[in-house]
Every structure is written in C-alpha cells, then in structure tokens.
Design a protein around this motif. Structure first.
Motif, PDB file in Angstrom:
ATOM      1  N   ASN A 178      52.343  46.530  47.754  1.00 47.62           N
ATOM      2  CA  ASN A 178      53.192  47.104  46.713  1.00 47.62           C
ATOM      3  C   ASN A 178      52.376  47.487  45.478  1.00 47.62           C
ATOM      4  OD1 ASN A 178      55.378  46.716  48.359  1.00 47.62           O
ATOM      5  ND2 ASN A 178      56.200  44.963  47.242  1.00 47.62           N
ATOM      6  N   MET A 179      51.427  46.628  45.116  1.00 44.64           N
ATOM      7  CA  MET A 179      50.586  46.908  43.945  1.00 44.64           C
ATOM      8  C   MET A 179      49.772  48.182  44.138  1.00 44.64           C
ATOM      9  SD  MET A 179      49.155  43.100  43.021  1.00 44.64           S
ATOM     10  CE  MET A 179      50.258  41.731  42.641  1.00 44.64           C
ATOM     11  N   VAL A 180      49.154  48.310  45.301  1.00 48.84           N
ATOM     12  CA  VAL A 180      48.334  49.491  45.587  1.00 48.84           C
ATOM     13  C   VAL A 180      49.196  50.745  45.611  1.00 48.84           C
ATOM     14  CG1 VAL A 180      46.863  50.607  47.310  1.00 48.84           C
ATOM     15  CG2 VAL A 180      46.585  48.166  46.823  1.00 48.84           C
ATOM     16  N   PHE A 181      50.376  50.640  46.202  1.00 48.62           N
ATOM     17  CA  PHE A 181      51.282  51.792  46.283  1.00 48.62           C
ATOM     18  C   PHE A 181      51.679  52.275  44.886  1.00 48.62           C
ATOM     19  CE2 PHE A 181      55.642  53.500  46.489  1.00 48.62           C
ATOM     20  CZ  PHE A 181      55.432  54.574  47.360  1.00 48.62           C
ATOM     21  N   ILE A 182      52.048  51.351  44.008  1.00 49.77           N
ATOM     22  CA  ILE A 182      52.495  51.719  42.666  1.00 49.77           C
ATOM     23  C   ILE A 182      51.353  52.325  41.855  1.00 49.77           C
ATOM     24  CG2 ILE A 182      53.347  50.799  40.464  1.00 49.77           C
ATOM     25  CD1 ILE A 182      54.855  48.673  42.180  1.00 49.77           C
ATOM     26  N   LYS A 183      50.193  51.699  41.906  1.00 51.42           N
ATOM     27  CA  LYS A 183      49.073  52.137  41.072  1.00 51.42           C
ATOM     28  C   LYS A 183      48.379  53.375  41.618  1.00 51.42           C
ATOM     29  CE  LYS A 183      45.993  51.635  37.726  1.00 51.42           C
ATOM     30  NZ  LYS A 183      46.354  51.807  36.300  1.00 51.42           N
ATOM     31  N   GLN A 184      48.072  53.375  42.898  1.00 48.47           N
ATOM     32  CA  GLN A 184      47.253  54.460  43.429  1.00 48.47           C
ATOM     33  C   GLN A 184      48.057  55.624  43.992  1.00 48.47           C
ATOM     34  OE1 GLN A 184      44.365  52.606  46.141  1.00 48.47           O
ATOM     35  NE2 GLN A 184      42.980  52.321  44.400  1.00 48.47           N
ATOM     36  N   THR A 185      49.198  55.337  44.611  1.00 47.90           N
ATOM     37  CA  THR A 185      50.002  56.423  45.177  1.00 47.90           C
ATOM     38  C   THR A 185      50.903  57.064  44.127  1.00 47.90           C
ATOM     39  OG1 THR A 185      50.025  55.332  47.342  1.00 47.90           O
ATOM     40  CG2 THR A 185      51.673  57.049  46.974  1.00 47.90           C
ATOM     41  N   LEU A 186      51.603  56.225  43.351  1.00 47.55           N
ATOM     42  CA  LEU A 186      52.553  56.750  42.369  1.00 47.55           C
ATOM     43  C   LEU A 186      51.943  56.968  40.990  1.00 47.55           C
ATOM     44  CD1 LEU A 186      55.767  54.678  43.220  1.00 47.55           C
ATOM     45  CD2 LEU A 186      55.002  56.871  44.163  1.00 47.55           C
ATOM     46  N   LYS A 187      50.743  56.446  40.769  1.00 52.81           N
ATOM     47  CA  LYS A 187      50.069  56.571  39.466  1.00 52.81           C
ATOM     48  C   LYS A 187      50.881  55.935  38.349  1.00 52.81           C
ATOM     49  CE  LYS A 187      47.110  59.059  41.742  1.00 52.81           C
ATOM     50  NZ  LYS A 187      45.869  58.412  42.242  1.00 52.81           N
ATOM     51  N   LYS A 188      51.524  54.818  38.672  1.00 53.77           N
ATOM     52  CA  LYS A 188      52.273  54.047  37.688  1.00 53.77           C
ATOM     53  C   LYS A 188      51.613  52.673  37.544  1.00 53.77           C
ATOM     54  CE  LYS A 188      55.627  57.137  37.281  1.00 53.77           C
ATOM     55  NZ  LYS A 188      55.955  57.831  36.010  1.00 53.77           N
ATOM     56  N   ASP A 189      52.101  51.887  36.597  1.00 53.82           N
ATOM     57  CA  ASP A 189      51.592  50.532  36.426  1.00 53.82           C
ATOM     58  C   ASP A 189      52.697  49.521  36.697  1.00 53.82           C
ATOM     59  OD1 ASP A 189      48.725  50.602  35.555  1.00 53.82           O
ATOM     60  OD2 ASP A 189      49.543  51.953  34.031  1.00 53.82           O
ATOM     61  N   PHE A 190      52.321  48.251  36.751  1.00 49.74           N
ATOM     62  CA  PHE A 190      53.289  47.208  37.069  1.00 49.74           C
ATOM     63  C   PHE A 190      52.966  45.941  36.292  1.00 49.74           C
ATOM     64  CE2 PHE A 190      49.925  47.060  40.316  1.00 49.74           C
ATOM     65  CZ  PHE A 190      49.472  45.761  40.171  1.00 49.74           C
ATOM     66  N   VAL A 191      53.988  45.093  36.166  1.00 46.72           N
ATOM     67  CA  VAL A 191      53.813  43.720  35.697  1.00 46.72           C
ATOM     68  C   VAL A 191      54.587  42.853  36.683  1.00 46.72           C
ATOM     69  CG1 VAL A 191      54.150  42.040  33.853  1.00 46.72           C
ATOM     70  CG2 VAL A 191      53.664  44.434  33.276  1.00 46.72           C
ATOM     71  N   MET A 192      53.885  41.912  37.330  1.00 45.18           N
ATOM     72  CA  MET A 192      54.493  41.085  38.372  1.00 45.18           C
ATOM     73  C   MET A 192      54.028  39.638  38.220  1.00 45.18           C
ATOM     74  SD  MET A 192      53.851  43.344  41.814  1.00 45.18           S
ATOM     75  CE  MET A 192      54.250  45.105  41.912  1.00 45.18           C
ATOM     76  N   PRO A 193      54.852  38.679  38.634  1.00 45.13           N
ATOM     77  CA  PRO A 193      54.402  37.284  38.647  1.00 45.13           C
ATOM     78  C   PRO A 193      53.707  36.966  39.967  1.00 45.13           C
ATOM     79  CG  PRO A 193      56.725  37.389  39.181  1.00 45.13           C
ATOM     80  CD  PRO A 193      56.286  38.808  38.953  1.00 45.13           C
ATOM     81  N   LEU A 194      52.810  35.999  39.919  1.00 48.07           N
ATOM     82  CA  LEU A 194      52.147  35.507  41.122  1.00 48.07           C
ATOM     83  C   LEU A 194      52.602  34.076  41.391  1.00 48.07           C
ATOM     84  CD1 LEU A 194      48.422  36.643  40.622  1.00 48.07           C
ATOM     85  CD2 LEU A 194      50.217  37.824  41.896  1.00 48.07           C
ATOM     86  N   LYS A 195      52.649  33.700  42.656  1.00 47.81           N
ATOM     87  CA  LYS A 195      52.902  32.312  42.996  1.00 47.81           C
ATOM     88  C   LYS A 195      51.738  31.457  42.497  1.00 47.81           C
ATOM     89  CE  LYS A 195      55.718  33.044  47.154  1.00 47.81           C
ATOM     90  NZ  LYS A 195      55.830  32.766  48.607  1.00 47.81           N
ATOM     91  N   THR A 196      52.033  30.195  42.212  1.00 51.00           N
ATOM     92  CA  THR A 196      51.004  29.323  41.650  1.00 51.00           C
ATOM     93  C   THR A 196      49.843  29.095  42.605  1.00 51.00           C
ATOM     94  OG1 THR A 196      52.233  27.377  42.422  1.00 51.00           O
ATOM     95  CG2 THR A 196      52.637  28.107  40.156  1.00 51.00           C
ATOM     96  N   ASN A 197      50.104  29.260  43.919  1.00 48.19           N
ATOM     97  CA  ASN A 197      49.028  29.039  44.892  1.00 48.19           C
ATOM     98  C   ASN A 197      48.314  30.333  45.286  1.00 48.19           C
ATOM     99  OD1 ASN A 197      50.998  30.244  46.409  1.00 48.19           O
ATOM    100  ND2 ASN A 197      51.052  28.698  48.024  1.00 48.19           N
ATOM    101  N   ARG A 198      48.658  31.437  44.609  1.00 43.82           N
ATOM    102  CA  ARG A 198      47.982  32.708  44.894  1.00 43.82           C
ATOM    103  C   ARG A 198      46.527  32.601  44.436  1.00 43.82           C
ATOM    104  NH1 ARG A 198      50.658  37.848  45.321  1.00 43.82           N
ATOM    105  NH2 ARG A 198      49.189  39.317  46.255  1.00 43.82           N
ATOM    106  N   LYS A 199      45.610  33.136  45.207  1.00 44.63           N
ATOM    107  CA  LYS A 199      44.188  33.020  44.892  1.00 44.63           C
ATOM    108  C   LYS A 199      43.626  34.337  44.337  1.00 44.63           C
ATOM    109  CE  LYS A 199      43.197  29.284  48.129  1.00 44.63           C
ATOM    110  NZ  LYS A 199      42.341  28.822  49.257  1.00 44.63           N
ATOM    111  N   VAL A 200      42.764  34.189  43.341  1.00 45.84           N
ATOM    112  CA  VAL A 200      42.150  35.350  42.694  1.00 45.84           C
ATOM    113  C   VAL A 200      40.648  35.127  42.590  1.00 45.84           C
ATOM    114  CG1 VAL A 200      44.219  35.893  41.353  1.00 45.84           C
ATOM    115  CG2 VAL A 200      42.462  34.407  40.357  1.00 45.84           C
ATOM    116  N   ALA A 201      39.908  36.227  42.508  1.00 43.47           N
ATOM    117  CA  ALA A 201      38.466  36.172  42.238  1.00 43.47           C
ATOM    118  C   ALA A 201      38.258  36.536  40.774  1.00 43.47           C
ATOM    119  CB  ALA A 201      37.714  37.135  43.149  1.00 43.47           C
ATOM    120  N   LEU A 202      37.317  35.883  40.139  1.00 42.29           N
ATOM    121  CA  LEU A 202      37.091  36.091  38.706  1.00 42.29           C
ATOM    122  C   LEU A 202      36.070  37.181  38.418  1.00 42.29           C
ATOM    123  CD1 LEU A 202      37.171  32.387  37.473  1.00 42.29           C
ATOM    124  CD2 LEU A 202      39.018  34.078  37.511  1.00 42.29           C
TER     125      LEU A 202
END
Length: 354
Positions: A178-202
């Motif tokens: 969904n994030m890629v679709f909104i940003k790259q396909t539709l050229k829009k931005d988003f604000v979304m929450p992540l689950k507490t166990n979601r993993k990210v790279a710094l």
C-alpha cells in the motif's frame, strides 16, 4: 431509481427514531407513497460507489482543498438476527477481538475544509467457501483482499480528480504494498501507524544487510522523527513515537510513519489526528442515518438501504456545516420538534374529547 422517492427515503432515515420500514414511511406521508413503491425502489438495481460519487460530487467540489486527506477505514454493522448470506455473515472485528455477524464495509472518507464526506464504499461479500485446515469447518472468504479494495478506492479518488495530499489509515492497512502504491504509483504521501513489533532498518546500509530492529525498542529524543527503512519499501520514511492519554486515563502509544520526509513531529501527529473523523462518521452513520434500523432481508435491498444511509449522512454533513450544529445536535432538534408536535396533537385530542 426514482430520485424523488429516494430523497424522501433518505430524509426518512434522518427523521426516524426507530425501525425504518416501507409501511411506516407510507404512513408518515399519509399514503402519498405506497408501501409497494418503497419496496420496489429498494429491490431495484444495486447502487454502488459510482452512484454515490454522482450524489456527493457537488458538495465535494465546494469543500475540496489541495491539503485534503483520504481516510481509508472499515467497520461492521452487526446483524445478529438477519439470515446469513454472502454479505451478512461472520467477520473478524478487531475492536472486539472476535468474529461477529453483520455487514463488513469499507469507506474512503474525504476530509477537507472541516467537512468529511464518503466518496467510495465497498461492502465485503464473502462469495468463496473453503475448509479451514485448523478446525475442518467450512467457512466463507472474499476473493478480493481488503488491501486490494483499499488501493482501488484511493485510485478511484484520484480518477475522480479529488485533490488530496495524504492518505490516512489504521495499522491494518499499513502494508508495504500500500505504501509503495500511494507514493510511487499515485504520487501521493501517507501517514500510517505501525504495529509495535514491526521491524525497521535505521540506515540504507543496515537494510541491505538485513539488520532490522523492532520499533518499540527504539529511543526517541525530544519528539524528533527518525529516518527509517522498511522491508519492501524502496524509499525512506520518517518515524515518530506519539504518547497520548486515553479517556480512561491510561496511556497509549502510536508509532507513525510518513513518506513525506519534510514533516516535523507536530506536522505528522496533527495530520494523523484527522483520521479520527472516520470514527465520527461511523458513529453518525449508524446512529443518525438509520443504517442499523432496516429489516431488509436480501443482498440487493440491504445494499440499497446502506447506500441510502450514506446519502443521508451526506445530507447531515452538509446541514451540519450550514447550521453549525453537529449531527447529534441536529437529530436532537428534530426529536424535540417531533415531541412538541405530538404534545400539541395530544392536547387537541383531549380538548375535543371533553
């Protein structure tokens, strides 16, 4: 669909304080419209998002702004006593952490200029039957995922030339796709929450090496956003930790990500706060637009009653803007007026009986 009769029906949904039936509407207008006319209207062609857009387009064009947001959300209207079909069936309710029987619906709510209007909707139909390997029971499922529906609705908002800057949704729609679709396909931005166990790279380097950490292990200083990377998302995101107090005094935490890397902590949290307008929408749709008060039994009549309730909500939102009264205050005003009329009628009957 007879537009005059349909408008009468949506007005009836707003004015009603009990069950909404064809018979009661006919009685209300003293037989000017028959029970059969209302029944035939509801049993006619199924109405969908394209029909909603034709009705909501004029007020949208008056309130639209480039800074508008599209809010994607779902809800369930419980129908425990209605016969089961592909639409009225069992759905998982995250708010109750259990399955409930009812109609599961999704909405694209456009919020701009202080108004919130539904511009797209989907009624989830579970048309496929399968055997659950865990318990061996036959169950239903939809051939289309809710994330697929979410992308379709945002795409349709773009196709309808509705100006908006951000897409907002809850954690259930915060997928990488969904994030890629909104940003790259539709050229829009988003604000979304992540689950507490979601993993990210710094860092991009850490992402390349597969070094990810849980978001709830990160330390945030002075509400400063962190630049992070998610698996499956090829662009950087800003992540913030928002701590808030619930109505019961307990503390809650939201981890919010945005694709707009120019935003500050205050920008991100302020924009996401607009998502709560969808809760007001769900509450008013169910309580003030008589969504739950129809005894309709078939998928067609249930769909068309739902569509009518959406249109009733739109009427209420337009009235709310012009009168500066919220939906519940408008409904109360109608209720008090009805009571006054009934009281006057009672006095007249009493005076003639003496």
């Amino acid at each position: 669909m007879n537009n005059t009769l349909f408008d009468l029906y949506t007005d009836y949904l707003i004015r009603s304080f009990g069950a909404t039936t064809a018979t009661r509407l006919s009685e209300l207008v003293e037989g000017q419209v028959s029970h059969d006319q209302v029944t035939r209207m509801l049993a006619g062609t199924k109405r969908g998002s394209a029909d909603l857009w034709q009705r909501v387009k004029p007020p949208v064009r008056k309130m639209e702004r480039e800074e508008g947001v599209i809010i994607i959300d779902e809800s369930i209207e419980e129908k425990p006593y209605t016969d089961e079909n592909d639409m009225v069936c069992w759905h998982y309710d995250p708010s109750k952490d259990r399955t409930v029987k009812g109609i599961n619906f999704m909405t694209a709510l456009y919020h701009s200029g202080g108004m919130s209007l539904p511009v797209e909707f989907t009624l989830i139909a579970k048309t496929e039957h399968y055997v659950d390997k865990k318990d061996g029971k036959t169950k239903r499922r939809s051939p289309v995922t809710k994330n697929d529906y979410a992308r379709q609705m945002v795409q349709q908002a773009v196709d309808n030339q509705i100006p908006f800057k951000y897409v907002l949704n809850d954690v259930w729609f915060a997928s990488a796709e969904n994030m890629v679709f909104i940003k790259q396909t539709l050229k829009k931005d988003f604000v979304m929450p992540l689950k507490t166990n979601r993993k990210v790279a710094l860092s991009l380097e850490n992402k390349g090496q597969g070094k990810y950490v849980r978001v709830d292990t990160l330390v945030f200083e002075n509400n400063r956003p962190k630049q992070v990377y998610l698996e499956g998302v090829p662009f950087p995101l800003l992540l913030v930790k928002q701590v808030f107090t619930n109505e019961d005094g307990s503390t809650g935490v939201l981890y919010l990500v945005t694709s707009d890397t120019t935003l500050t902590f205050d920008d991100i949290t302020t924009i996401y706060q607009k998502r709560w307008n969808v809760e007001r929408y769900h509450q008013s749709l169910k309580q003030n637009a008589s969504l739950a008060k129809s005894p309709t039994q078939t998928m067609t009549t249930q769909t068309n009653h739902f569509f009518a309730a959406l249109c009733a909500f739109v009427k209420l939102e337009v009235l709310s803007t012009s009168t500066k009264l919220n939906h519940f205050a408008l409904k109360t005003k109608l209720y008090v007026t009805a009571l006054q009329s009934a009281f006057d009628q009672l006095r007249q009957l009493q005076s003639t009986s003496l």
